[in-house]
Design a protein around this motif. Sequence first.
Motif, PDB file in Angstrom:
ATOM      1  N   SER A  18      -4.087   0.583   7.835  1.00  0.00           N
ATOM      2  CA  SER A  18      -5.465   0.473   7.381  1.00  0.00           C
ATOM      3  C   SER A  18      -6.311   1.511   8.122  1.00  0.00           C
ATOM      4  O   SER A  18      -6.271   1.587   9.348  1.00  0.00           O
ATOM      5  N   PHE A  19      -7.051   2.318   7.363  1.00  0.00           N
ATOM      6  CA  PHE A  19      -7.858   3.392   7.929  1.00  0.00           C
ATOM      7  C   PHE A  19      -9.253   3.338   7.324  1.00  0.00           C
ATOM      8  O   PHE A  19      -9.409   3.143   6.119  1.00  0.00           O
ATOM      9  N   ARG A  20     -10.273   3.531   8.168  1.00  0.00           N
ATOM     10  CA  ARG A  20     -11.648   3.521   7.687  1.00  0.00           C
ATOM     11  C   ARG A  20     -12.473   4.511   8.501  1.00  0.00           C
ATOM     12  O   ARG A  20     -12.563   4.371   9.722  1.00  0.00           O
ATOM     13  N   PRO A  21     -13.050   5.523   7.843  1.00  0.00           N
ATOM     14  CA  PRO A  21     -13.897   6.475   8.578  1.00  0.00           C
ATOM     15  C   PRO A  21     -15.049   5.751   9.258  1.00  0.00           C
ATOM     16  O   PRO A  21     -15.610   4.787   8.715  1.00  0.00           O
ATOM     17  N   CYS A  22     -15.424   6.203  10.445  1.00  0.00           N
ATOM     18  CA  CYS A  22     -16.457   5.507  11.210  1.00  0.00           C
ATOM     19  C   CYS A  22     -17.819   5.562  10.525  1.00  0.00           C
ATOM     20  O   CYS A  22     -18.670   4.711  10.774  1.00  0.00           O
ATOM     21  N   ASN A  23     -18.039   6.567   9.670  1.00  0.00           N
ATOM     22  CA  ASN A  23     -19.331   6.677   8.985  1.00  0.00           C
ATOM     23  C   ASN A  23     -19.201   6.433   7.484  1.00  0.00           C
ATOM     24  O   ASN A  23     -19.989   6.940   6.685  1.00  0.00           O
ATOM     25  N   ALA A  24     -18.194   5.632   7.079  1.00  0.00           N
ATOM     26  CA  ALA A  24     -17.978   5.355   5.658  1.00  0.00           C
ATOM     27  C   ALA A  24     -19.138   4.551   5.081  1.00  0.00           C
ATOM     28  O   ALA A  24     -19.663   3.653   5.736  1.00  0.00           O
ATOM     29  N   ARG A  25     -19.523   4.866   3.851  1.00  0.00           N
ATOM     30  CA  ARG A  25     -20.571   4.100   3.179  1.00  0.00           C
ATOM     31  C   ARG A  25     -19.995   2.768   2.707  1.00  0.00           C
ATOM     32  O   ARG A  25     -18.834   2.662   2.319  1.00  0.00           O
ATOM     33  N   GLU A  26     -20.815   1.737   2.726  1.00  0.00           N
ATOM     34  CA  GLU A  26     -20.375   0.401   2.347  1.00  0.00           C
ATOM     35  C   GLU A  26     -19.966   0.319   0.881  1.00  0.00           C
ATOM     36  O   GLU A  26     -19.162  -0.509   0.491  1.00  0.00           O
ATOM     37  N   ASP A  27     -20.552   1.211   0.032  1.00  0.00           N
ATOM     38  CA  ASP A  27     -20.257   1.143  -1.394  1.00  0.00           C
ATOM     39  C   ASP A  27     -19.013   1.929  -1.786  1.00  0.00           C
ATOM     40  O   ASP A  27     -18.648   1.987  -2.956  1.00  0.00           O
ATOM     41  N   ASN A  28     -18.348   2.571  -0.827  1.00  0.00           N
ATOM     42  CA  ASN A  28     -17.135   3.317  -1.136  1.00  0.00           C
ATOM     43  C   ASN A  28     -15.995   2.357  -1.465  1.00  0.00           C
ATOM     44  O   ASN A  28     -15.703   1.431  -0.707  1.00  0.00           O
ATOM     45  N   SER A  29     -15.352   2.577  -2.592  1.00  0.00           N
ATOM     46  CA  SER A  29     -14.238   1.714  -2.988  1.00  0.00           C
ATOM     47  C   SER A  29     -12.994   2.048  -2.184  1.00  0.00           C
ATOM     48  O   SER A  29     -12.779   3.196  -1.786  1.00  0.00           O
ATOM     49  N   GLN A  30     -12.172   1.044  -1.938  1.00  0.00           N
ATOM     50  CA  GLN A  30     -10.960   1.216  -1.136  1.00  0.00           C
ATOM     51  C   GLN A  30      -9.888   1.959  -1.916  1.00  0.00           C
ATOM     52  O   GLN A  30      -9.688   1.744  -3.109  1.00  0.00           O
ATOM     53  N   ILE A  31      -9.184   2.844  -1.236  1.00  0.00           N
ATOM     54  CA  ILE A  31      -8.035   3.548  -1.804  1.00  0.00           C
ATOM     55  C   ILE A  31      -6.777   2.860  -1.299  1.00  0.00           C
ATOM     56  O   ILE A  31      -6.630   2.626  -0.098  1.00  0.00           O
ATOM     57  N   THR A  32      -5.878   2.519  -2.206  1.00  0.00           N
ATOM     58  CA  THR A  32      -4.626   1.880  -1.808  1.00  0.00           C
ATOM     59  C   THR A  32      -3.457   2.823  -2.067  1.00  0.00           C
ATOM     60  O   THR A  32      -3.212   3.224  -3.206  1.00  0.00           O
ATOM     61  N   MET A  33      -2.766   3.177  -1.024  1.00  0.00           N
ATOM     62  CA  MET A  33      -1.553   3.990  -1.122  1.00  0.00           C
ATOM     63  C   MET A  33      -0.350   3.061  -0.990  1.00  0.00           C
ATOM     64  O   MET A  33      -0.296   2.240  -0.069  1.00  0.00           O
ATOM     65  N   THR A  34       0.596   3.150  -1.908  1.00  0.00           N
ATOM     66  CA  THR A  34       1.760   2.274  -1.842  1.00  0.00           C
ATOM     67  C   THR A  34       2.685   2.715  -0.712  1.00  0.00           C
ATOM     68  O   THR A  34       2.632   3.854  -0.238  1.00  0.00           O
ATOM     69  N   VAL A  35       3.550   1.801  -0.292  1.00  0.00           N
ATOM     70  CA  VAL A  35       4.463   2.092   0.813  1.00  0.00           C
ATOM     71  C   VAL A  35       5.421   3.228   0.454  1.00  0.00           C
ATOM     72  O   VAL A  35       5.742   4.073   1.292  1.00  0.00           O
ATOM     73  N   ASP A  36       5.881   3.278  -0.792  1.00  0.00           N
ATOM     74  CA  ASP A  36       6.784   4.358  -1.190  1.00  0.00           C
ATOM     75  C   ASP A  36       6.049   5.707  -1.247  1.00  0.00           C
ATOM     76  O   ASP A  36       6.648   6.750  -0.962  1.00  0.00           O
ATOM     77  N   GLU A  37       4.763   5.696  -1.586  1.00  0.00           N
ATOM     78  CA  GLU A  37       3.987   6.940  -1.535  1.00  0.00           C
ATOM     79  C   GLU A  37       3.846   7.409  -0.086  1.00  0.00           C
ATOM     80  O   GLU A  37       3.981   8.607   0.209  1.00  0.00           O
ATOM     81  N   TYR A  38       3.579   6.466   0.811  1.00  0.00           N
ATOM     82  CA  TYR A  38       3.517   6.811   2.239  1.00  0.00           C
ATOM     83  C   TYR A  38       4.834   7.414   2.708  1.00  0.00           C
ATOM     84  O   TYR A  38       4.863   8.423   3.423  1.00  0.00           O
TER      85      TYR A  38
END
Length: 258
Positions: A18-38
Amino acid sequence: MARPFKRRHICTLPECRSFRPCNAREDNSQITMTVDEYECVRLMDYERMTQAECAQKMKVARTTVQSIYETARYKLAAFLVEGSPLLISGGHYEICEAETGSCGCSCPREKRKPAFRRENIMKIAVTYDNGEIFQHFGHTEQFKLYEVDGTEIKSEEVIGTDGSGHGALAGFLTAHDVDTLICGGIGGGAQNALANAGIRLYGGCQGNADDAVRALLSGTLEYNENVHCSHHGNGHHGHSCGGHMHQHGGHGCGGHVC
C-alpha cells in the motif's frame, strides 16, 4: 467452451502493498495493481529479465507477459503523475512452492519475514463500528487493530479503510501486517482472498470487539467456521450469518496461542 484462465506463477508476495503520496488529494481514486502485475514489473524492471525470461518464470506466454507489463507500467505512471494511492492486491496467480522443494526455480525472498516481526507477535483486526463487531465485512469502514505478544495486547488502534471494499480489503489488511481477522458476516469471495493472503478468519462473531479479542486469546471465542453473507448491496444491518458456533480452543498457531 471457453478456454480456462491460466494462473500466473509468482515467486513471492510483495512485502509493501500500500502506497500513498504524502500530499495526495482526498478525491484521488485508488489505483489497484494486481499481484501478477507487480511480479511482472519486479522480474523485468528490478531483476532485469527479458520478456522471454519473465514469461518462463511466470509460466505464461510471452504475449501475456507483454500485456501484463504494459498495464502495470501504466498504473505506475498514473500513480506517479496523478498522486493517487496505490494498492497491490488480487489477480490471477499461484504462489511458488519453493519451500516444499518442488518449484525448481530460484526464489531468494519467498521465506523471508519482516525483520520487525517476532515469532510470538500477532496482529489481529476486527471489523469495527462504535465498539462492536461490524456484521458485513465487505462494507467495513473501520477496523480495530490489536498487536499481541503471546496473550498480552500491546497496542490498539482504529483505522479507516479509505473506501476499500470487498476484495480490496484483503490487500488492505495485508498492507497493515494483519494475520488474524475477527468479523461478522463475510462472503465466499472475500474468504478466498483472505485465505490467499494467509489471514486466519474467525467469522460469525458478534458483540464487543475488545471482548472478542480477549476471548480469542483465552481460547473461548465463539465463531462460525461455515460463516457466509449473501446480503450484498441490500443495506442490511445487524444480521447474523447462519451456521453453528464453535469455541476456539487454546491450540498453537504459528508458535503462539491465538
